[in-house]
Design a protein around this motif. Structure first.
Motif, mmCIF file in Angstrom:
data_model
loop_
_atom_site.group_PDB
_atom_site.id
_atom_site.type_symbol
_atom_site.label_atom_id
_atom_site.label_comp_id
_atom_site.label_asym_id
_atom_site.label_seq_id
_atom_site.Cartn_x
_atom_site.Cartn_y
_atom_site.Cartn_z
ATOM 1 N N UNK A 1 -41.817 -27.033 10.328
ATOM 2 C CA UNK A 1 -40.978 -26.474 11.379
ATOM 3 C C UNK A 1 -39.581 -27.103 11.336
ATOM 4 N N UNK A 2 -38.732 -26.638 12.281
ATOM 5 C CA UNK A 2 -37.317 -27.026 12.274
ATOM 6 C C UNK A 2 -37.078 -28.526 12.153
ATOM 7 N N UNK A 3 -37.744 -29.290 13.010
ATOM 8 C CA UNK A 3 -37.532 -30.744 13.032
ATOM 9 C C UNK A 3 -38.756 -31.433 12.445
ATOM 10 N N UNK B 1 -33.467 -15.637 11.603
ATOM 11 C CA UNK B 1 -32.125 -15.045 11.641
ATOM 12 C C UNK B 1 -31.068 -16.135 11.806
ATOM 13 N N UNK B 2 -31.338 -17.089 12.687
ATOM 14 C CA UNK B 2 -30.372 -18.159 12.920
ATOM 15 C C UNK B 2 -30.209 -19.039 11.675
ATOM 16 N N UNK B 3 -31.342 -19.314 11.011
ATOM 17 C CA UNK B 3 -31.246 -20.094 9.769
ATOM 18 C C UNK B 3 -30.412 -19.336 8.747
ATOM 19 N N UNK B 4 -30.622 -18.020 8.673
ATOM 20 C CA UNK B 4 -29.872 -17.211 7.715
ATOM 21 C C UNK B 4 -28.375 -17.222 8.027
ATOM 22 N N UNK B 5 -28.021 -17.479 9.297
ATOM 23 C CA UNK B 5 -26.600 -17.558 9.661
ATOM 24 C C UNK B 5 -26.006 -18.908 9.301
ATOM 25 N N UNK B 6 -26.843 -19.831 8.860
ATOM 26 C CA UNK B 6 -26.348 -21.152 8.524
ATOM 27 C C UNK B 6 -26.410 -22.117 9.690
ATOM 28 N N UNK B 7 -27.276 -21.843 10.672
ATOM 29 C CA UNK B 7 -27.381 -22.730 11.825
ATOM 30 C C UNK B 7 -28.143 -23.998 11.464
ATOM 31 N N UNK B 8 -27.688 -25.127 11.989
ATOM 32 C CA UNK B 8 -28.399 -26.389 11.826
ATOM 33 C C UNK B 8 -29.535 -26.416 12.856
ATOM 34 N N UNK B 9 -30.581 -27.222 12.607
ATOM 35 C CA UNK B 9 -31.721 -27.239 13.527
ATOM 36 C C UNK B 9 -31.306 -27.430 14.991
ATOM 37 N N UNK B 10 -30.381 -28.344 15.232
ATOM 38 C CA UNK B 10 -29.986 -28.596 16.618
ATOM 39 C C UNK B 10 -29.306 -27.372 17.238
ATOM 40 N N UNK B 11 -28.511 -26.658 16.412
ATOM 41 C CA UNK B 11 -27.868 -25.427 16.919
ATOM 42 C C UNK B 11 -28.919 -24.375 17.259
ATOM 43 N N UNK B 12 -29.960 -24.304 16.444
ATOM 44 C CA UNK B 12 -31.013 -23.324 16.707
ATOM 45 C C UNK B 12 -31.701 -23.629 18.027
ATOM 46 N N UNK B 13 -31.966 -24.919 18.266
ATOM 47 C CA UNK B 13 -32.598 -25.303 19.531
ATOM 48 C C UNK B 13 -31.705 -24.911 20.705
ATOM 49 N N UNK B 14 -30.428 -25.249 20.596
ATOM 50 C CA UNK B 14 -29.510 -25.086 21.723
ATOM 51 C C UNK B 14 -29.118 -23.628 21.952
ATOM 52 N N UNK B 15 -28.874 -22.896 20.856
ATOM 53 C CA UNK B 15 -28.315 -21.556 21.015
ATOM 54 C C UNK B 15 -29.369 -20.452 20.955
ATOM 55 N N UNK B 16 -30.532 -20.756 20.414
ATOM 56 C CA UNK B 16 -31.550 -19.711 20.282
ATOM 57 C C UNK B 16 -32.798 -20.046 21.104
ATOM 58 N N UNK B 17 -33.436 -21.171 20.796
ATOM 59 C CA UNK B 17 -34.746 -21.440 21.404
ATOM 60 C C UNK B 17 -34.671 -21.605 22.921
#
Lengths: 224, 349
Positions: free
Chosen positions: A45-47, A122-138
């Motif tokens: 998983x992400x982290x 989708x967020x990973x495909x945009x180049x998001x870092x794990x922390x960005x995915x947590x904050x902006x998506x999850x």
């Protein structure tokens, strides 16, 4: 019911609100990061950090399987260390927080696991870092579920707070036991129960309303 | 020839299994160049490995061996940080759109810009531009739950274009859409390809998608590319059974039911009629070859079904005809000498 009981009821209600509010706040401060980590740290998983995930998962389970009344008594030394005393309303916040944090962590973990894996991809495909995915998506996507989870936690804490009378925590539950049961004043018992029902009802409605404000998944929120 | 936009060089992807049964091989010995500025389709059945192949382009999957080169970067060997930079040059759209339910159309399109730490003051203008390109200006402040499938995919496309990528990956982007909406979305992709010079790599299980917008195609079967090239040449001379089965019903015509029910593998008697598929390509598509077969050789031709369409801007004709089985070899030779392709489908009678 004699008029001189009204101030006691009022004071007990305030004590309950104080204990529940603070322990929800502190429990969320500890439980939210823990829940987010539990939801994102299994292998792959992400982290990804499976060992820490397992250890924290075990700790959470251990805390959750201890009956609350035993927890209250068992951690008296810790309570004294943190609150300076093991008796009183403020001291009661320590066991309430320790009981609520793992519960809130599991509720938040569940809410975050509900988020469609496609969004993470989708967020990973945009180049998001794990922390960005947590904050902006999850977190934003899980928000309705998180709010409903916290509502459940508050309701449970209202119930738990009735037990801290055992360490002089006060509050409505304690009042009900001391006056209603031990002094044979059924009208106090009834008043306590009615106030608790109203409190729980208010919390539940409030939580559902806030959750629906966050929930954009159904078209019924058109033109909010 | 220009550098390919994407180059798969001897790529293999294995998934290790816990059991001693050995690894599952998802992709094997993949060599494929995706040309700059073209629309390339990878077609295959589900489980053929096309999704894994696509995800290697932006590093969502890493090759077990071999190289994947995208815009000159070796994606398989990139560090996490440089991979994130590469991903901003590669947009991606999805079958189920993968839009954030908690964000409006405009906010969804802004997400990749926020992730790329774009100056917040410049985001609204860029988002407005993208919304206009995909024709959703009126829906800018709506939530995905209020949109139709086609509108959601338009948001997906706008979002994928936000960081001005050079490559767009499409993961079955039209598979969840009805035929009309599919056509509109494909037209949008085609216009983006032409106007922005964007390289598009798409995966699909529908040959219709390949026919409509792909100039190049690769056919994948059980983890291997069995056929690849310009769509037109693959369509006109399919070399592999998988390709032919995908082509059935997509190009030209199918054998009419009343004939299909009577087809046999061998002629029963001398009066039997051979059912033959005749494919006309390029300049031959407009030649009256069947008329000449009748006029010059006296062979009577029974036309059962037929159509002429355009593939990769070139005419592509396909006819199903009945020929007297006694004159079959002679007729096929005549047609093939004149640049047509023939395939015997069976015999009637």
């Amino acid at each position: 019911m004699s008029a001189n009981l009204i101030p006691i009821l009022w004071e007990s209600t305030l004590q309950t609100l104080y204990m529940v509010a603070l322990s929800t706040l502190l429990g969320t401060l500890i439980g939210a990061p823990l829940g987010i980590f539990l939801a994102t740290s299994r292998r792959g998983e992400l982290l990804s950090s499976p060992v820490l995930n397992t250890v924290l998962g075990l700790a959470v389970n251990a805390a959750r399987s201890t009956p609350f009344i035993i927890l209250v008594v068992a951690i008296i030394p810790l309570t004294r260390l943190i609150a300076g005393t093991s008796i009183g309303t403020t001291a009661a916040i320590v066991p309430l927080t320790i009981a609520s944090a793992p519960f809130i962590a599991r509720l938040i973990e569940t809410a975050i696991r509900e988020v469609d894996a496609g969004l993470i991809e989708a967020a990973r495909a945009m180049g998001a870092a794990p922390f960005q995915i947590v904050r902006k998506v999850l977190i934003p996507e899980a928000m309705p579920g998180i709010i409903l989870g916290l509502t459940l936690a508050v309701v449970s804490l209202i119930g738990y707070s009735a037990m801290v009378g055992a360490v002089g925590g006060g509050g409505l539950g304690d009042l009900g036991i001391r006056y209603g049961y031990q002094r044979f004043m059924p009208e106090v018992m009834l008043a306590v129960v009615v106030i608790l029902i109203l409190l729980v009802q208010a919390v539940q409605s409030c939580g559902e309303w806030i959750a629906s404000r966050f929930d954009k998944r159904a078209p019924r929120n058109r033109g909010r | 020839m220009a550098e390919p936009a994407i180059s798969f060089q001897d790529v293999t992807r294995r998934y290790p299994q816990k059991a001693a049964a050995g690894d599952v091989v998802a992709l094997q010995d993949i060599w494929l160049d995706v040309p700059q500025g073209a629309v390339t389709g990878i077609i295959g059945r589900s489980g053929a490995g096309k999704s894994t192949l696509l995800r290697m382009v932006n590093g969502l999957e890493r090759p077990s061996s071999g190289k994947v080169i995208v815009n000159g970067h070796d994606v398989g060997a990139a560090s996490d940080a440089s991979l994130r930079a590469i991903r901003r040059e590669v947009g991606m759209i999805f079958q189920h759109f993968n839009l954030l339910a908690s964000r409006t159309v405009a906010e969804n399109i802004a997400l990749p810009l926020e992730i790329a730490s774009e100056d917040p003051a410049r985001i609204p203008a860029r988002v407005g531009e993208l919304i206009e390109r995909v024709g959703l200006t009126a829906q800018a402040s709506r939530y995905p739950a209020e949109l139709s499938g086609g509108q959601k995919q338009r948001v997906g496309i706008a979002r994928a274009l936000a960081t001005a990528p050079r490559v767009l990956l499409s993961d079955e982007a039209t598979s969840a859409l009805d035929p009309d909406t599919t056509r509109q979305v494909l037209e949008l992709l085609q216009s983006i390809n032409r106007e922005l010079g964007l390289t598009i790599l798409l995966i699909t299980h529908e040959m219709g998608v390949v026919r409509d917008i792909c100039s190049h195609v690769a056919v994948i079967e059980a983890g291997r590319i069995v056929e690849a090239g310009e769509t037109y040449s693959v369509f006109s001379r399919p070399g592999h059974a998988t390709t032919r089965s995908f082509l059935q019903g997509v190009t030209g015509v199918a054998v009419p039911h009343f004939v299909a029910g009577q087809l046999r593998d061998t002629p029963q008697d001398a009066s039997a009629e051979a059912v033959v598929q005749v494919t006309f390509t390029g300049r031959h598509a407009t030649d009256p070859m069947l008329a000449r077969l009748t006029a010059e050789r006296g062979v009577s031709v029974n036309i059962l079904a037929g159509a002429i369409e355009e593939i990769g801007d070139k005419p592509f004709g396909s006819l199903i005809v009945g020929l007297p089985s006694g004159r079959l070899d002679e007729s096929r030779r005549f047609l093939e000498e004149h640049g047509l392709m023939t395939e015997v489908l069976g015999y009637v009678g």
